[in-house]
Scaffold this active site. Structure first.
Site, PDB file in Angstrom:
ATOM      1  N   THR A 297      -3.270  -8.591  10.862  1.00 22.88           N
ATOM      2  CA  THR A 297      -4.157  -8.141   9.779  1.00 22.88           C
ATOM      3  C   THR A 297      -5.499  -8.839   9.881  1.00 22.88           C
ATOM      4  OG1 THR A 297      -4.542  -8.163   7.375  1.00 22.88           O
ATOM      5  CG2 THR A 297      -2.940  -9.749   8.208  1.00 22.88           C
TER       6      THR A 297
ATOM      7  N   CYS B  34       4.679  17.356 -12.052  1.00 19.00           N
ATOM      8  CA  CYS B  34       6.042  17.224 -12.603  1.00 19.00           C
ATOM      9  C   CYS B  34       6.794  16.016 -12.036  1.00 19.00           C
ATOM     10  CB  CYS B  34       6.839  18.504 -12.357  1.00 19.00           C
ATOM     11  SG  CYS B  34       7.352  18.708 -10.637  1.00 19.00           S
TER      12      CYS B  34
ATOM     13  N   HIS C  54       0.809  -1.222   0.000  1.00 28.67           N
ATOM     14  CA  HIS C  54       0.000   0.000   0.000  1.00 28.67           C
ATOM     15  C   HIS C  54       0.843   1.272   0.000  1.00 28.67           C
ATOM     16  CE1 HIS C  54      -3.527  -2.574   1.738  1.00 28.67           C
ATOM     17  NE2 HIS C  54      -3.376  -2.707   0.452  1.00 28.67           N
TER      18      HIS C  54
HETATM   19  P1  CNA Z   1      -6.936  -3.808  10.227  1.00 28.64           P
HETATM   20  O1  CNA Z   1      -8.083  -4.177   9.354  1.00 28.64           O
HETATM   21  O2  CNA Z   1      -7.003  -2.553  10.992  1.00 28.64           O
HETATM   22  O3  CNA Z   1      -6.698  -5.052  11.173  1.00 28.64           O
HETATM   23  C1  CNA Z   1      -5.708  -5.088  12.139  1.00 28.64           C
HETATM   24  C2  CNA Z   1      -5.803  -6.436  12.840  1.00 28.64           C
HETATM   25  O4  CNA Z   1      -4.701  -6.528  13.716  1.00 28.64           O
HETATM   26  C3  CNA Z   1      -7.058  -6.639  13.655  1.00 28.64           C
HETATM   27  O5  CNA Z   1      -7.625  -7.885  13.296  1.00 28.64           O
HETATM   28  C4  CNA Z   1      -6.565  -6.639  15.114  1.00 28.64           C
HETATM   29  O6  CNA Z   1      -7.250  -7.578  15.911  1.00 28.64           O
HETATM   30  C5  CNA Z   1      -5.137  -7.065  14.946  1.00 28.64           C
HETATM   31  N1  CNA Z   1      -4.207  -6.513  15.943  1.00 28.64           N
HETATM   32  C6  CNA Z   1      -4.169  -5.281  16.465  1.00 28.64           C
HETATM   33  N2  CNA Z   1      -3.100  -5.137  17.271  1.00 28.64           N
HETATM   34  C7  CNA Z   1      -2.457  -6.340  17.260  1.00 28.64           C
HETATM   35  C8  CNA Z   1      -1.285  -6.828  17.894  1.00 28.64           C
HETATM   36  N3  CNA Z   1      -0.547  -6.075  18.703  1.00 28.64           N
HETATM   37  N4  CNA Z   1      -0.927  -8.112  17.649  1.00 28.64           N
HETATM   38  C9  CNA Z   1      -1.669  -8.914  16.852  1.00 28.64           C
HETATM   39  N5  CNA Z   1      -2.789  -8.494  16.225  1.00 28.64           N
HETATM   40  C10 CNA Z   1      -3.165  -7.220  16.416  1.00 28.64           C
HETATM   41  O7  CNA Z   1      -5.582  -3.737   9.428  1.00 28.64           O
HETATM   42  P2  CNA Z   1      -5.200  -4.358   8.053  1.00 28.64           P
HETATM   43  O8  CNA Z   1      -3.757  -4.093   7.865  1.00 28.64           O
HETATM   44  O9  CNA Z   1      -5.696  -5.731   7.900  1.00 28.64           O
HETATM   45  O10 CNA Z   1      -6.076  -3.409   7.119  1.00 28.64           O
HETATM   46  C11 CNA Z   1      -5.636  -3.012   6.045  1.00 28.64           C
HETATM   47  C12 CNA Z   1      -5.472  -1.489   5.903  1.00 28.64           C
HETATM   48  C13 CNA Z   1      -5.250  -0.652   7.121  1.00 28.64           C
HETATM   49  C14 CNA Z   1      -4.213  -1.401   5.156  1.00 28.64           C
HETATM   50  O11 CNA Z   1      -4.487  -0.751   3.965  1.00 28.64           O
HETATM   51  C15 CNA Z   1      -3.246  -0.571   5.965  1.00 28.64           C
HETATM   52  O12 CNA Z   1      -2.470   0.177   5.078  1.00 28.64           O
HETATM   53  C16 CNA Z   1      -4.110   0.310   6.789  1.00 28.64           C
HETATM   54  N6  CNA Z   1      -3.445   0.864   8.003  1.00 28.64           N
HETATM   55  C17 CNA Z   1      -2.084   0.928   8.112  1.00 28.64           C
HETATM   56  C18 CNA Z   1      -1.484   1.440   9.270  1.00 28.64           C
HETATM   57  C19 CNA Z   1       0.019   1.491   9.357  1.00 28.64           C
HETATM   58  O13 CNA Z   1       0.701   1.719   8.372  1.00 28.64           O
HETATM   59  N7  CNA Z   1       0.601   1.264  10.546  1.00 28.64           N
HETATM   60  C20 CNA Z   1      -2.286   1.881  10.326  1.00 28.64           C
HETATM   61  C21 CNA Z   1      -3.669   1.839  10.180  1.00 28.64           C
HETATM   62  C22 CNA Z   1      -4.246   1.318   9.010  1.00 28.64           C
END
Ligand code: CNA
Length: 241
Positions: free
Chosen positions: A191, A133, A122
């Site tokens: 995720t 540009c 992403h």
């Molecule tokens: P999501 O859909 O927000 O899911 C995150 C998952 O991680 C959830 O199922 C939580 O239960 C789980 N979770 C949270 N904390 C922990 C932990 N410490 N240990 C284990 N599991 C945990 O996120 P996805 O990445 O699946 O969603 C995709 C989007 C959100 C992507 O496009 C990302 O780019 C986007 N995003 C990115 C960031 C970043 O760059 N840090 C932050 C927020 C969202």
């Protein structure tokens, strides 16, 4: 056998591991995810929209200034530091066991931790370019800009981040598919596995051990050899290399 010992055994026996992660990998660094309770869903209260809309191509085109306000306030955590999950993955790569980190995150923390082969599905907040540009700008430029960041030429400086409704970069996607298709162990962590096409990558895995480390359940739990519903940093920290 407890889960950590099972994970340790899988890692010990493998030298072609690929890691695929999402926002949950960075929550222990203080960056909220989108879908857990503490996540950016709070945005509904403050902005009246779901985060998916606030970081969509339509919102960017139709409400460019509001897009940048939301983006700067909620997606950039300049001082965030790698946590034990990022650090252990970098160590596993250095030890020759892990071949690639494929991430949906845009925060650059894997590279900060020392990982070399990071495939950013992403994009990244650290790369920004003028839509007109194509001149490149760093993160500081975006942070210091007021309102809509503008290039010297007048064009809008857009983050190199894949917004909802935008396609993924083809090279990054095909390289990710290649790594996953050839891996013998796939560790997926932090995720919710609901954002496509990224989540569909799991279908290319042909190896023997699929490990899921996620705080909450995912639609793929039943396919995994090992599911650990714990924090990923606390989990990987216990692995010895
Ligand atoms: P999501 O859909 O927000 O899911 C995150 C998952 O991680 C959830 O199922 C939580 O239960 C789980 N979770 C949270 N904390 C922990 C932990 N410490 N240990 C284990 N599991 C945990 O996120 P996805 O990445 O699946 O969603 C995709 C989007 C959100 C992507 O496009 C990302 O780019 C986007 N995003 C990115 C960031 C970043 O760059 N840090 C932050 C927020 C969202």
């Amino acid at each position: 056998m407890n889960e950590i010992r099972q994970l340790q055994e899988i890692i010990d026996k493998s030298d072609n591991i690929v890691f695929f992660g999402g926002a949950g990998v960075s929550t222990e660094s203080g960056i909220p995810d989108f879908r857990s309770e503490s996540g950016i869903f709070k945005s509904l209260q403050k902005y009246g929209h779901r985060p998916e809309y606030l970081v969509s191509h339509s919102y960017y085109m139709e409400h460019t200034e509001e897009f940048f306000n939301y983006y700067k306030e909620n997606l950039i955590f300049k001082d965030a530091k790698p946590n034990p999950a990022h650090l252990k993955l970098a160590e596993l790569e250095k030890a020759g066991k892990l071949k690639a980190v494929i991430t949906q995150n845009i925060d650059g923390l894997h590279q900060k931790a020392g990982s070399k082969n990071v495939l950013e599905l992403h994009g990244s907040i650290h790369r920004n370019y003028c839509e007109f540009c194509k001149r490149e700008y760093d993160l500081d430029f975006i942070l210091k800009s007021e309102g809509i960041p503008r290039c010297e030429c007048g064009g809008i400086v857009k983050p190199d981040v894949v917004l909802y409704e935008e396609p993924l970069n083809n090279d990054v996607l095909s390289s990710s598919i290649n790594y996953i298709a050839n891996a013998d162990t796939l560790i997926i962590g932090g995720t919710s596995l609901v954002v496509y096409p990224a989540a569909g990558l799991i279908n290319y895995f042909n190896g023997s051990k699929l490990v899921l480390i996620n705080k909450s359940e995912t639609p793929y739990d039943n396919l995994a050899s090992l599911v650990i519903n714990e924090a990923i940093g606390e989990t990987l920290e216990q692995i010895k290399i």
